[in-house]
Design a protein around this motif. Structure first.
Motif, mmCIF file in Angstrom:
data_model
loop_
_atom_site.group_PDB
_atom_site.id
_atom_site.type_symbol
_atom_site.label_atom_id
_atom_site.label_comp_id
_atom_site.label_asym_id
_atom_site.label_seq_id
_atom_site.Cartn_x
_atom_site.Cartn_y
_atom_site.Cartn_z
ATOM 1 N N ALA A 107 -19.873 38.936 -18.820
ATOM 2 C CA ALA A 107 -20.081 39.917 -17.511
ATOM 3 C C ALA A 107 -20.781 41.026 -17.990
ATOM 4 C CB ALA A 107 -18.649 40.362 -16.925
ATOM 5 N N VAL A 108 -21.529 41.436 -16.844
ATOM 6 C CA VAL A 108 -22.303 42.556 -16.932
ATOM 7 C C VAL A 108 -21.342 43.909 -16.973
ATOM 8 C CG1 VAL A 108 -24.477 41.726 -16.040
ATOM 9 C CG2 VAL A 108 -22.735 42.945 -14.468
ATOM 10 N N PRO A 109 -21.801 45.038 -17.818
ATOM 11 C CA PRO A 109 -20.686 46.162 -17.963
ATOM 12 C C PRO A 109 -20.356 46.687 -16.732
ATOM 13 C CG PRO A 109 -22.799 46.481 -19.133
ATOM 14 C CD PRO A 109 -23.087 45.284 -18.305
ATOM 15 N N GLN A 110 -21.137 46.911 -15.448
ATOM 16 C CA GLN A 110 -20.638 47.088 -14.450
ATOM 17 C C GLN A 110 -19.220 46.286 -13.856
ATOM 18 O OE1 GLN A 110 -23.701 46.681 -15.129
ATOM 19 N NE2 GLN A 110 -24.861 48.452 -14.722
ATOM 20 N N GLU A 111 -19.346 45.020 -13.876
ATOM 21 C CA GLU A 111 -18.354 44.079 -13.658
ATOM 22 C C GLU A 111 -17.102 44.460 -14.423
ATOM 23 O OE1 GLU A 111 -19.222 40.005 -13.941
ATOM 24 O OE2 GLU A 111 -21.044 40.157 -12.529
ATOM 25 N N LEU A 112 -17.219 44.910 -15.624
ATOM 26 C CA LEU A 112 -16.084 45.191 -16.428
ATOM 27 C C LEU A 112 -15.143 46.500 -16.090
ATOM 28 C CD1 LEU A 112 -14.118 44.875 -18.870
ATOM 29 C CD2 LEU A 112 -15.851 46.350 -20.218
ATOM 30 N N THR A 113 -16.105 47.365 -15.749
ATOM 31 C CA THR A 113 -15.675 48.814 -15.479
ATOM 32 C C THR A 113 -15.021 48.920 -13.744
ATOM 33 O OG1 THR A 113 -18.047 49.521 -14.759
ATOM 34 C CG2 THR A 113 -16.944 50.258 -16.947
ATOM 35 N N ARG A 114 -15.735 47.875 -13.070
ATOM 36 C CA ARG A 114 -15.158 47.583 -11.781
ATOM 37 C C ARG A 114 -13.817 47.137 -11.771
ATOM 38 N NH1 ARG A 114 -15.133 43.353 -8.135
ATOM 39 N NH2 ARG A 114 -14.749 43.730 -6.099
ATOM 40 N N ALA A 115 -13.780 46.018 -12.750
ATOM 41 C CA ALA A 115 -12.412 45.244 -12.612
ATOM 42 C C ALA A 115 -11.198 46.175 -13.154
ATOM 43 C CB ALA A 115 -12.558 44.192 -13.935
ATOM 44 N N ILE A 116 -11.703 47.290 -14.004
ATOM 45 C CA ILE A 116 -10.580 48.237 -14.311
ATOM 46 C C ILE A 116 -10.093 48.825 -13.253
ATOM 47 C CG2 ILE A 116 -10.183 50.168 -16.018
ATOM 48 C CD1 ILE A 116 -12.069 48.754 -18.001
ATOM 49 N N ARG A 117 -11.243 49.480 -12.620
ATOM 50 C CA ARG A 117 -10.946 50.208 -11.386
ATOM 51 C C ARG A 117 -10.102 49.545 -10.365
ATOM 52 N NH1 ARG A 117 -16.434 52.190 -12.733
ATOM 53 N NH2 ARG A 117 -16.315 54.090 -13.662
ATOM 54 N N VAL A 118 -10.569 48.398 -10.069
ATOM 55 C CA VAL A 118 -9.868 47.374 -9.011
ATOM 56 C C VAL A 118 -8.407 47.475 -9.457
ATOM 57 C CG1 VAL A 118 -9.640 45.131 -8.008
ATOM 58 C CG2 VAL A 118 -11.825 46.439 -8.097
ATOM 59 N N VAL A 119 -8.221 46.906 -10.653
ATOM 60 C CA VAL A 119 -6.711 46.622 -11.066
ATOM 61 C C VAL A 119 -5.932 47.863 -11.227
ATOM 62 C CG1 VAL A 119 -5.354 45.715 -13.027
ATOM 63 C CG2 VAL A 119 -7.452 44.526 -12.187
ATOM 64 N N SER A 120 -6.297 48.993 -11.720
ATOM 65 C CA SER A 120 -5.877 50.435 -11.504
ATOM 66 C C SER A 120 -5.353 50.475 -10.102
ATOM 67 C CB SER A 120 -6.925 51.543 -12.318
ATOM 68 O OG SER A 120 -6.214 52.719 -12.298
ATOM 69 N N ALA A 121 -6.331 50.368 -9.161
ATOM 70 C CA ALA A 121 -5.676 50.673 -7.957
ATOM 71 C C ALA A 121 -4.669 49.684 -7.175
ATOM 72 C CB ALA A 121 -7.038 50.669 -6.727
ATOM 73 N N GLY A 122 -4.137 48.814 -7.788
ATOM 74 C CA GLY A 122 -3.288 47.894 -7.685
ATOM 75 C C GLY A 122 -3.674 46.627 -6.993
#
Length: 219
Positions: free
Chosen positions: A108-123
């Motif tokens: 995955a592109v870097p932006q997808e990884l960081t987005r995944a972390i933020r999305v999961v962190s938000a519940g």
């Protein structure tokens, strides 16, 4: 600040993940592990907000690691994002069953990884719609049954059943709300109630339930 732990047996992979994460202003890597048992100890020691977990590792693999994490009350609440490759759909499905909060591809592109972390962190669950459809199409034919045969669904309202089906599309609360003309908060409430009634530990597990009982979004 989102505190992230890494578990992968390849040092170069961990180095790459650390570099991507540490350059973000709102997240940091708080520890690394090269195997499942080490990852469990890392979670107990550091108490991170999220664990990025490889599926294939020596010793106990990512699936068994997930099961042990979910069985330990001290760390069961830490969401896990499974990092996988496109050709291991079976492992992805098993990871969702074992309690993963989502999964992301290693390419995955870097932006997808960081987005995944933020999305999961938000519940919420990080379920890429394209990969989710691939997994569901592969296993729905093998596992789907008549919803009426699953007594656990009897406690759900019609709206809650509908929400479980929508969650299985991989859509976020905002996207589901837009499709149904309701607020994201309303979606979140129905999803939370469905999780409680079904005993699901994460939104991702609702995907497994939806596949198993054949729930689909009305066309």
């Amino acid at each position: 600040m989102i505190r992230v732990a890494l578990a992968d047996d390849h040092e170069l992979v961990r180095m790459g993940l650390r570099a991507l994460i540490d350059r973000e202003d709102d997240m940091e890597v708080v520890g690394e592990a090269s195997g499942g048992l080490e990852a469990i100890q890392l979670l107990k020691r550091e108490g991170p907000d999220i664990l990025l977990l490889d599926v294939r590792m020596p010793g106990i693999d990512g699936i068994e690691t997930l099961r042990r994490i979910q069985a330990d009350p001290a760390i069961a609440g830490i969401p896990v994002i499974v990092v996988t490759t496109f050709e291991v759909d079976r492992y992805v499905f098993l990871a969702l069953q074992a309690g993963a909060a989502g999964f992301i591809l290693k390419d995955a592109v870097p932006q997808e990884l960081t987005r995944a972390i933020r999305v999961v962190s938000a519940g919420e669950a990080m379920l890429s719609p394209s990969v989710t459809r691939r997994v569901i199409s592969l296993f729905a034919q093998q596992t789907a049954v008549d919803p009426a045969l699953d007594p656990s669904l009897d406690e759900l309202t019609e709206r809650e059943r509908e929400m479980v089906a929508w969650v299985a599309t991989g859509f976020s609360n905002e996207q589901i709300g837009a499709a149904l003309f309701v607020s994201p908060e309303t979606v979140r409430t129905h999803v939370s109630r469905a999780m409680l009634k079904l005993g699901a530990r994460s939104r991702a597990q609702l995907v497994v339930i939806a596949v198993r009982v054949g729930l689909t979004v009305p066309r």
